[in-house]
Design a protein around this motif. Structure first.
Motif, short mmCIF file in Angstrom:
data_model
loop_
_atom_site.label_atom_id
_atom_site.label_comp_id
_atom_site.label_asym_id
_atom_site.label_seq_id
_atom_site.Cartn_x
_atom_site.Cartn_y
_atom_site.Cartn_z
N GLY A 8 -50.34 6.79 49.99
CA GLY A 8 -49.73 7.51 48.86
C GLY A 8 -48.74 8.57 49.34
N SER A 9 -47.62 8.70 48.61
CA SER A 9 -46.63 9.71 49.01
C SER A 9 -45.58 9.85 47.93
N ALA A 10 -44.89 11.01 47.95
CA ALA A 10 -43.74 11.21 47.05
C ALA A 10 -42.72 12.03 47.80
N LEU A 11 -41.47 11.54 47.81
CA LEU A 11 -40.40 12.23 48.53
C LEU A 11 -39.15 12.23 47.67
N THR A 140 -44.87 6.31 46.51
CA THR A 140 -45.56 5.63 45.41
C THR A 140 -45.13 6.17 44.06
N ALA A 141 -44.62 7.41 44.03
CA ALA A 141 -44.19 7.98 42.75
C ALA A 141 -42.70 7.78 42.52
N SER A 142 -42.08 6.85 43.25
CA SER A 142 -40.62 6.75 43.21
C SER A 142 -40.07 6.41 41.84
N GLU A 143 -40.78 5.57 41.09
CA GLU A 143 -40.22 5.20 39.77
C GLU A 143 -40.18 6.39 38.84
N SER A 144 -41.28 7.17 38.82
CA SER A 144 -41.25 8.40 38.00
C SER A 144 -40.18 9.34 38.51
N LEU A 145 -40.04 9.43 39.83
CA LEU A 145 -39.06 10.34 40.41
C LEU A 145 -37.64 9.95 40.00
N ASP A 177 -48.77 9.87 38.96
CA ASP A 177 -49.13 8.93 40.03
C ASP A 177 -50.44 9.40 40.65
N CYS A 178 -51.43 8.52 40.63
CA CYS A 178 -52.73 8.99 41.12
C CYS A 178 -52.79 9.10 42.63
N LEU A 179 -51.87 8.48 43.34
CA LEU A 179 -51.95 8.48 44.80
C LEU A 179 -51.18 9.63 45.46
N SER A 180 -50.41 10.39 44.71
CA SER A 180 -49.71 11.52 45.31
C SER A 180 -49.97 12.75 44.47
#
Lengths: 204, 224
Positions: A8-11, A140-145, A177-180
């Motif tokens: 899981g990650s968000a950048l 993993t949060a790329s779509e929301s980002l 996103d539950c993973l980040s």
């Protein structure tokens, strides 16, 4: 089990007026379990170049070590720092070397190039570069980002406003996103200084 | 001195601390045709004699000055075939750098890597050193640069230098004429005059070669 979603990650990286911001979440998980809440995904290559690595954490660490090694050798030989565009090409070449057994990472590169012009780019796990003038996202949060950045982004933001925008976009996206999650880590870089700030977010 | 007993193998030092094969390589360079280079404030010029063995040789087919990249050129004194091998290797190294970094290779880096190749051939089994000295002229972000590379693999940056048959006269002439704020046009003029000093016979456009690189960072040769 999806390998890119194991940890899981968000950048996110965003361009402002003669500055840029690069931000990540702080959670390190192993599938459904949270392991760490202070995991560093963004590293400094030199004062004007930052690298964020999303995806499988072990590959992110190894790739980071290899890239620092290459950059240090470059600094010794050429007696200068690498330009962001040059570094991006190097990362792309190194990722493609492993075309048939890749590093499971998606890098985000952000730096100040010649004449303090901000440069950002991302690439997929086998080195396909994607340059952008406004923002790049990964994890993993790329779509929301993508959604959050698209709606919140404005051109030529000053460092303070850029910080607010990046922070809001990041926190809003990792909540979905539950993973980040578990807060954020934001660097805002101008030609004169680097401001590092920790964001307090939902602790789940 | 007993040195001759140690001149059979390149990779063996002689008692006086020399690698005799490298000395012999330098002799081969010293008996080659004169070449020279001058670094001006806004560019670099390299030049060489082009004495062909017979008037029947098609002089347009002989190119002693070559470009390694669009902004780096090279000339030699010594053995032509050895030069061609080095040019080929250097071009490949420059392209590999470009493939990795999408940036043109800095002059110092290309010189360093070419010199490393020349040094390899002084420390490997079954090979001999290159019988050429090179003068590399380039213009990059650090401005105009001129480097000389020797068969041993050592390299030096020069403001002006000469190699080959007429080296001592040419260097004396250059020492007298060189000024730090020379413009490129003056440098070209001085280069031709220096070649003329030791020239046997009539100098003309057909029996010399000139290579020039200016602030536009594009290396061009005359005659092409």
């Amino acid at each position: 089990m999806q390998i890119f979603e194991y940890n899981g990650s968000a950048l996110v990286a965003m361009v402002g007026k003669n500055c840029f911001a690069i931000a990540s979440d702080q959670k390190l998980g192993v599938q459904l379990q949270t392991i760490a809440t202070d995991f560093q995904r963004i590293s400094k290559i030199h004062d004007r170049l930052f690298l964020g690595l999303s995806g499988l954490a072990t590959d992110a660490q190894t790739l980071y070590q290899r890239l620092v090694f290459r950059h240090k050798l470059y600094q010794l030989r050429e007696e200068r720092d690498m330009k962001p565009e040059t570094f991006a090409n190097l990362v792309s070449a190194i990722l493609y070397e492993k075309r048939f057994g890749p590093y499971f990472c998606q890098p985000v590169i952000a730096g100040l190039g010649d004449e303090d012009k901000p440069f950002i780019c991302t690439m997929d796990s086998i080195g396909a570069k994607e340059l952008a003038k406004d923002f790049v996202v990964a994890g993993t949060a790329s779509e929301s980002l993508y959604g959050a950045c698209e709606s919140m982004f404005k051109e030529n933001m000053e460092p303070e406003e850029l910080f607010e925008t990046v922070s809001q976009a990041l926190l809003a996206s990792v909540d979905g996103d539950c993973l980040s999650g578990w807060g954020g880590h934001v660097y805002v870089v101008t030609p004169t200084e680097v401001k590092e700030r920790i964001l307090k977010g939902r602790m789940d | 001195m007993g040195d001759s007993q140690y001149s059979f193998s390149l990779t063996t030092f002689s008692p006086s601390g020399k690698l005799v094969q490298i000395e012999h390589a330098l002799t081969a360079v010293g008996s080659g045709q004169t070449s020279l280079g001058i670094k001006a404030a806004n560019g670099v010029v390299i030049a060489t004699e082009k004495k062909l063995p017979s008037i029947l040789v098609d002089e347009t087919s002989v190119q002693k000055i070559q470009c390694l990249t669009p902004n780096i050129g090279v000339v030699y004194s010594g053995m032509g075939p050895d030069f061609r091998v080095l040019v080929r290797k250097s071009r490949k190294q420059a392209e590999q750098y470009h493939r990795l970094y999408k940036e043109p290779i800095p002059v110092t880096q290309l010189v360093r890597e070419t010199a490393a190749v020349m040094q390899e051939f002084t420390q490997s089994g079954g090979v001999r050193p290159f019988g050429v000295s090179l003068l590399v002229a380039g213009y990059d972000d650090n401005g105009p640069q001129l480097y000389q590379l020797d068969p041993s693999g050592s390299y030096f940056s020069w403001k002006a230098s000469a190699m080959g048959k007429n080296v001592s006269n040419a260097k004396t002439f250059l020492e007298k004429r060189y000024t730090d704020d020379m413009e490129l046009d003056d440098a070209v003029h001085t280069a031709i005059l220096t070649l003329k000093e030791g020239f046997e016979g009539q100098i003309s456009g057909k029996n010399i070669e000139i290579g020039i690189i200016g602030t536009d960072k594009k290396f061009w040769q005359a005659p092409l």
